[in-house]
Structure formats: structure tokens, C-alpha cells
Design a protein around this motif. Structure first.
Motif, PDB file in Angstrom:
ATOM      1  N   VAL A 164       2.292   0.843  -4.004  1.00  0.00           N
ATOM      2  CA  VAL A 164       1.471   1.548  -3.015  1.00  0.00           C
ATOM      3  C   VAL A 164       2.334   2.476  -2.157  1.00  0.00           C
ATOM      4  O   VAL A 164       1.917   3.582  -1.817  1.00  0.00           O
ATOM      5  CB  VAL A 164       0.690   0.535  -2.146  1.00  0.00           C
ATOM      6  CG1 VAL A 164       0.030   1.197  -0.966  1.00  0.00           C
ATOM      7  CG2 VAL A 164      -0.347  -0.192  -2.998  1.00  0.00           C
ATOM      8  N   LEU A 165       3.534   2.051  -1.823  1.00  0.00           N
ATOM      9  CA  LEU A 165       4.426   2.888  -1.011  1.00  0.00           C
ATOM     10  C   LEU A 165       5.012   4.065  -1.792  1.00  0.00           C
ATOM     11  O   LEU A 165       5.379   5.081  -1.198  1.00  0.00           O
ATOM     12  CB  LEU A 165       5.563   2.041  -0.454  1.00  0.00           C
ATOM     13  CG  LEU A 165       5.194   1.071   0.658  1.00  0.00           C
ATOM     14  CD1 LEU A 165       6.386   0.179   0.996  1.00  0.00           C
ATOM     15  CD2 LEU A 165       4.721   1.815   1.883  1.00  0.00           C
ATOM     16  N   ALA A 166       5.116   3.935  -3.094  1.00  0.00           N
ATOM     17  CA  ALA A 166       5.737   4.983  -3.902  1.00  0.00           C
ATOM     18  C   ALA A 166       4.902   6.260  -3.934  1.00  0.00           C
ATOM     19  O   ALA A 166       5.459   7.361  -3.984  1.00  0.00           O
ATOM     20  CB  ALA A 166       5.973   4.484  -5.324  1.00  0.00           C
ATOM     21  N   LEU A 167       3.592   6.137  -3.891  1.00  0.00           N
ATOM     22  CA  LEU A 167       2.741   7.330  -4.001  1.00  0.00           C
ATOM     23  C   LEU A 167       2.855   8.251  -2.783  1.00  0.00           C
ATOM     24  O   LEU A 167       3.074   9.457  -2.952  1.00  0.00           O
ATOM     25  CB  LEU A 167       1.297   6.908  -4.271  1.00  0.00           C
ATOM     26  CG  LEU A 167       1.106   6.135  -5.582  1.00  0.00           C
ATOM     27  CD1 LEU A 167      -0.331   5.685  -5.730  1.00  0.00           C
ATOM     28  CD2 LEU A 167       1.550   6.956  -6.770  1.00  0.00           C
ATOM     29  N   PRO A 168       2.739   7.731  -1.541  1.00  0.00           N
ATOM     30  CA  PRO A 168       2.955   8.650  -0.413  1.00  0.00           C
ATOM     31  C   PRO A 168       4.396   9.150  -0.313  1.00  0.00           C
ATOM     32  O   PRO A 168       4.640  10.256   0.169  1.00  0.00           O
ATOM     33  CB  PRO A 168       2.575   7.834   0.826  1.00  0.00           C
ATOM     34  CG  PRO A 168       2.284   6.475   0.386  1.00  0.00           C
ATOM     35  CD  PRO A 168       2.263   6.446  -1.102  1.00  0.00           C
ATOM     36  N   LEU A 169       5.350   8.345  -0.790  1.00  0.00           N
ATOM     37  CA  LEU A 169       6.741   8.800  -0.799  1.00  0.00           C
ATOM     38  C   LEU A 169       6.893  10.008  -1.721  1.00  0.00           C
ATOM     39  O   LEU A 169       7.544  10.992  -1.368  1.00  0.00           O
ATOM     40  CB  LEU A 169       7.663   7.667  -1.252  1.00  0.00           C
ATOM     41  CG  LEU A 169       9.140   8.018  -1.385  1.00  0.00           C
ATOM     42  CD1 LEU A 169       9.740   8.277   0.000  1.00  0.00           C
ATOM     43  CD2 LEU A 169       9.893   6.917  -2.097  1.00  0.00           C
TER      44      LEU A 169
END
Length: 144
Positions: free
Chosen positions: A133-138
Motif C-alpha cells: 500500500v505504501l509503495a503506490l503513493p511512493l
């Protein structure tokens, strides 16, 4: 506009679009290969590789000279999401393939979505989902 100028501009457009597309495909396939190797070696889903997938996709698109902006951000997010999905799919395939004596690719081709979902439900932790989940906004933030 002369025919040579027109053909040169068309060629430039094709080349300018081709390199980022090839970099995108190479980023997805390379990350899936890395994810499969790490998952096989560690015998875990290795959800932290989602962050590596985001960084890899952003770096490859920048190196391919894709212009900054929403198009590059969307391409980075889409490539990261596809790499994450295929990485988890291959982890489930490895989990099942080891038990049946199949190679990862052979197992991935035979694996159905219900069995893959159940295998992932039992092997992934909350951290693995959080990294994805954190990888996409990153990827979005770094690609803009």
C-alpha cells in the motif's frame, strides 16, 4: 514542412515513446524475476520488495527520459502495481509448486485465482500488505 522534417519528427516521436515503454516492461519483468528469486530463497512473500519495485520503476522511467508529469507518475504507479501483483502471484505459485514439484513458471500458469488468494491469505502478514500500500503513493510522489 518538408518530407524529411516530417519523417524525422515522426521517428523522434516513436523513439521517444518506445524507450520509456521498453523501460517500463523491463522494470516490471525484472522486478518480478527478483521478487521470485527472493521469495524462493527466503520462503516468504517479501512484501518489502514492493518499495524496491516503486523505486526501480521510477528510476527506469527517469533514465528512459520520460518527461516528468502525470503521465510518468501514472506509468510508475501502474508498473509498480503490476510488479506487486505478479510478485505475489509468483510467491503463491512457488508455495504450491514446491509441494507439487513444479517450476515457478509452470506452477504460475496452472494456479487459479481462488487458490492464489487463499495461499496469500495464509502467508502474508499485515506488514506485507502495508509495504504494498505504501509503495503506490511512493511511486507517484517520486515519479512526478
Amino acid at each position: 514542412m518538408s518530407p524529411t522534417q516530417r519523417s524525422r519528427s515522426t521517428l523522434a516521436i516513436v523513439v521517444d515513446g518506445l524507450l520509456p515503454a521498453l523501460a517500463w516492461v523491463a522494470g516490471v519483468l525484472g522486478m518480478v524475476a527478483l521478487w521470485t528469486a527472493v521469495s524462493l530463497a527466503l520462503r516468504s512473500p517479501s512484501g518489502w520488495l514492493a518499495l524496491v519495485a516503486a523505486l526501480d520503476m521510477v528510476l527506469l522511467l527517469r533514465l528512459a527520459a520520460m518527461p516528468a508529469g502525470p503521465a510518468r507518475a501514472w506509468a510508475a504507479v501502474a508498473g509498480t502495481a503490476l510488479a506487486i501483483a505478479l510478485g505475489y502471484w509468483f510467491h503463491a505459485a512457488i508455495t504450491m509448486g514446491v509441494m507439487l514439484g513444479l517450476q515457478p513458471v509452470e506452477s504460475a500458469l496452472r494456479l487459479g485465482p481462488v487458490l492464489a488468494g487463499e495461499l496469500l491469505r495464509h502467508t502474508t502478514s499485515a506488514w506485507d500488505i502495508a509495504w504494498a500500500v505504501l509503495a503506490l503513493p511512493l511511486a507517484w510522489k517520486l515519479a512526478r
